[in-house]
Scaffold this motif. Sequence first.
Motif, PDB file in Angstrom:
ATOM      1  N   ILE A   1      32.711  38.407  30.234  1.00 30.54           N
ATOM      2  CA  ILE A   1      33.355  37.726  29.109  1.00 30.54           C
ATOM      3  C   ILE A   1      33.377  36.214  29.343  1.00 30.54           C
ATOM      4  O   ILE A   1      33.091  35.422  28.434  1.00 30.54           O
ATOM      5  N   GLY A   2      33.713  35.831  30.585  1.00 31.08           N
ATOM      6  CA  GLY A   2      33.723  34.412  30.904  1.00 31.08           C
ATOM      7  C   GLY A   2      32.352  33.782  30.733  1.00 31.08           C
ATOM      8  O   GLY A   2      32.229  32.658  30.231  1.00 31.08           O
ATOM      9  N   TYR A   3      31.322  34.489  31.159  1.00 31.55           N
ATOM     10  CA  TYR A   3      29.953  33.979  31.013  1.00 31.55           C
ATOM     11  C   TYR A   3      29.589  33.813  29.545  1.00 31.55           C
ATOM     12  O   TYR A   3      28.961  32.815  29.152  1.00 31.55           O
ATOM     13  N   GLN A   4      29.986  34.775  28.719  1.00 35.36           N
ATOM     14  CA  GLN A   4      29.632  34.741  27.302  1.00 35.36           C
ATOM     15  C   GLN A   4      30.489  33.766  26.503  1.00 35.36           C
ATOM     16  O   GLN A   4      29.987  33.072  25.611  1.00 35.36           O
ATOM     17  N   PHE A   5      31.795  33.706  26.820  1.00 34.41           N
ATOM     18  CA  PHE A   5      32.720  32.975  25.953  1.00 34.41           C
ATOM     19  C   PHE A   5      33.489  31.856  26.649  1.00 34.41           C
ATOM     20  O   PHE A   5      33.969  30.937  25.973  1.00 34.41           O
ATOM     21  N   GLY A   6      33.649  31.928  27.995  1.00 34.42           N
ATOM     22  CA  GLY A   6      34.445  30.913  28.675  1.00 34.42           C
ATOM     23  C   GLY A   6      35.852  30.865  28.121  1.00 34.42           C
ATOM     24  O   GLY A   6      36.514  31.901  27.942  1.00 34.42           O
ATOM     25  N   THR A   7      36.323  29.668  27.814  1.00 34.16           N
ATOM     26  CA  THR A   7      37.639  29.505  27.188  1.00 34.16           C
ATOM     27  C   THR A   7      37.482  28.965  25.774  1.00 34.16           C
ATOM     28  O   THR A   7      38.296  28.161  25.309  1.00 34.16           O
ATOM     29  N   ASN A   8      36.429  29.395  25.075  1.00 31.85           N
ATOM     30  CA  ASN A   8      36.194  28.871  23.732  1.00 31.85           C
ATOM     31  C   ASN A   8      37.161  29.498  22.725  1.00 31.85           C
ATOM     32  O   ASN A   8      37.805  30.516  23.003  1.00 31.85           O
ATOM     33  N   PRO A   9      37.291  28.915  21.538  1.00 32.29           N
ATOM     34  CA  PRO A   9      38.291  29.379  20.562  1.00 32.29           C
ATOM     35  C   PRO A   9      38.112  30.832  20.129  1.00 32.29           C
ATOM     36  O   PRO A   9      39.102  31.514  19.842  1.00 32.29           O
ATOM     37  N   ASP A  10      36.856  31.329  20.058  1.00 26.71           N
ATOM     38  CA  ASP A  10      36.656  32.709  19.626  1.00 26.71           C
ATOM     39  C   ASP A  10      37.340  33.699  20.570  1.00 26.71           C
ATOM     40  O   ASP A  10      37.947  34.684  20.134  1.00 26.71           O
ATOM     41  N   TYR A  11      37.243  33.438  21.874  1.00 26.98           N
ATOM     42  CA  TYR A  11      37.871  34.347  22.818  1.00 26.98           C
ATOM     43  C   TYR A  11      39.395  34.248  22.737  1.00 26.98           C
ATOM     44  O   TYR A  11      40.100  35.251  22.873  1.00 26.98           O
ATOM     45  N   GLY A  12      39.902  33.043  22.490  1.00 26.73           N
ATOM     46  CA  GLY A  12      41.340  32.902  22.273  1.00 26.73           C
ATOM     47  C   GLY A  12      41.807  33.699  21.073  1.00 26.73           C
ATOM     48  O   GLY A  12      42.885  34.309  21.090  1.00 26.73           O
ATOM     49  N   ALA A  13      40.990  33.747  20.015  1.00 26.49           N
ATOM     50  CA  ALA A  13      41.333  34.535  18.833  1.00 26.49           C
ATOM     51  C   ALA A  13      41.338  36.023  19.157  1.00 26.49           C
ATOM     52  O   ALA A  13      42.214  36.780  18.693  1.00 26.49           O
ATOM     53  N   TYR A  14      40.369  36.471  19.950  1.00 34.16           N
ATOM     54  CA  TYR A  14      40.324  37.877  20.362  1.00 34.16           C
ATOM     55  C   TYR A  14      41.582  38.256  21.146  1.00 34.16           C
ATOM     56  O   TYR A  14      42.191  39.312  20.901  1.00 34.16           O
ATOM     57  N   LEU A  15      41.975  37.413  22.082  1.00 36.90           N
ATOM     58  CA  LEU A  15      43.157  37.713  22.891  1.00 36.90           C
ATOM     59  C   LEU A  15      44.413  37.767  22.038  1.00 36.90           C
ATOM     60  O   LEU A  15      45.292  38.620  22.250  1.00 36.90           O
ATOM     61  N   ALA A  16      44.521  36.864  21.065  1.00 35.65           N
ATOM     62  CA  ALA A  16      45.677  36.881  20.169  1.00 35.65           C
ATOM     63  C   ALA A  16      45.668  38.145  19.313  1.00 35.65           C
ATOM     64  O   ALA A  16      46.710  38.787  19.109  1.00 35.65           O
ATOM     65  N   ALA A  17      44.480  38.531  18.810  1.00 35.74           N
ATOM     66  CA  ALA A  17      44.376  39.741  17.989  1.00 35.74           C
ATOM     67  C   ALA A  17      44.737  40.988  18.794  1.00 35.74           C
ATOM     68  O   ALA A  17      45.352  41.930  18.259  1.00 35.74           O
ATOM     69  N   PHE A  18      44.384  41.005  20.053  1.00 32.70           N
ATOM     70  CA  PHE A  18      44.647  42.170  20.913  1.00 32.70           C
ATOM     71  C   PHE A  18      46.144  42.444  21.045  1.00 32.70           C
ATOM     72  O   PHE A  18      46.548  43.584  21.299  1.00 32.70           O
ATOM     73  N   ARG A  19      46.967  41.438  20.849  1.00 29.48           N
ATOM     74  CA  ARG A  19      48.407  41.619  20.987  1.00 29.48           C
ATOM     75  C   ARG A  19      48.958  42.605  19.961  1.00 29.48           C
ATOM     76  O   ARG A  19      49.954  43.282  20.214  1.00 29.48           O
ATOM     77  N   VAL A  20      48.331  42.713  18.789  1.00 33.75           N
ATOM     78  CA  VAL A  20      48.867  43.595  17.740  1.00 33.75           C
ATOM     79  C   VAL A  20      48.693  45.073  18.102  1.00 33.75           C
ATOM     80  O   VAL A  20      49.682  45.815  18.147  1.00 33.75           O
TER      81      VAL A  20
END
Length: 519
Positions: free
Chosen positions: A32-51
């Motif tokens: 995941i880090g290789y593909q996305f790093g700390t870019n905004p898309d991965y931040g959105a995924y992590l926020a969505a996972f909370r639901v």
Amino acid sequence: MSRRSVLAKNTAILMASFVISRVLGLAREAVIGYQFGTNPDYGAYLAAFRVPDLLFNVIGAGAIGSAFIPVFASLIARDEDSEAWQTASAIMNIMTVLLIIFAVVAAFFRSNVTSLIVSGFSPEEQALTSNLVSIMLLSPVLFAVSGLVTAILQSYQRFLLPALSPIVYNLAIIFGALVLAPRGFGVAGLAAGVVLGAALHLGIQIPGLLRLPSRYSWTFGLHLKSVREVTKLIAPRTLGLAAVQLNFIANVNLASHLDDGPAKVAALSYAWVIMLLPQGIFALSIANAVFPTFSAQIARGEHEEMKQTLAGLLRLIAFVTIPASAGLYLLRTPIIQLLLQRGSFSVESTSLTADALQFYALGLFAHSMVEIITRAFYALHDTLTPVLLGVLVMGLNIALSLILIRPMQQGGLALANSLATTIEMAILATILWRRIGGFDDGMLRLSLVKTILATLVMTGVLIGVILFMPPLPGAVRAIIELSIGAVAFFVAALALGSPELAMLQRLAARFTVRLRPTA
């Protein structure tokens, strides 16, 4: 085979599976880090996972972890198999129906939910988060059923298939990141991997369930005393898990308002996963293995045996997590470089993650101890005490987060979590100590002193190595420093005569260990 031998064997199976699962978890994060790093898309995924995580933990995990296992294990211990399976069927049906209802409601109002969780994100990031929520809402239903199957198998001392389930879950997410994401799905590939992983988590355990004398029935079982007992135990635990999940959501919300908020949400997640590596291998594996044993010992009235089991576990957890905490703190940057820094995971991503990891590391010991101590409360059929304390600790965590976030950014959120968890551990341990009449206090104190002394020796050696080691690539440096630190700790522990060394040696060499207070 004796009960202690069975416990030791099951603990070893779970520890081996947790090692594999955590290694795969790190591989997952590396991909995941290789593909996305700390870019905004991965931040959105992590926020969505909370639901979906909120739905599962409040409705599913609350019923399974603290309420179903003690009741089901007690029924099995008393050879009341018929009522045990009626209870299992009823709880499975109730959970499934409730989760489907809540998932549909969450899907309908996903935009409103997203705007509450990540109010600091841009409109585009909020829209992406909302779409990812809709993809992942099937996963809590699958996980709840799978979690109940896990509890049933473990109550029958069947640990292998439940131990494999998190492994296939991680493989599915790796598939989503490695195969789906580069083929046009983007971060939605991760969300699809979560749903696939939840399905595999359940599917791999079905053969084990079919081999048991199971008698599933379509019933809600409200006429059964055991079902009413489960529902009675669920209520306070649900409140406690809701508090924990709301605390996670509050942290995501606070981080979303920082500069480059999605990147800092991602950094907090990476740091949390790394901190959980030693906790998962030892504390969670031991806690999951021992909980059915705790429950059965209480059901049989074997309170002294339960105290002895608990004392040995607390000493072993402390022996592993105290030096691990020091090592994570001192070597945080080279560890992150070794595990994650490649592809889209940049030097800046490493810096953001290290800022959080150093403070999460301070709470590793407390997090691990809480896993064991709370399960002792659940085995005593007391869900109210840890839950009420958990709610209070959530308030404390949020208050500390509000104080620390501005001067310390994402590091302040991590430090608030560690401080609050340490206070929770201390209070829970004190209450349990008084309730059961001690933890074999002399041996525990002596063990803690020896572990702390060995950790201080390790810390001194590592500081010297850090100061005088010549410049090397981060990954190479991490391997050398971790190896030196581990050798320093175990040599010091051997010199001090720490009895936990023998526990670990027997566990590793013979797949068995005797957890007794004089071991």
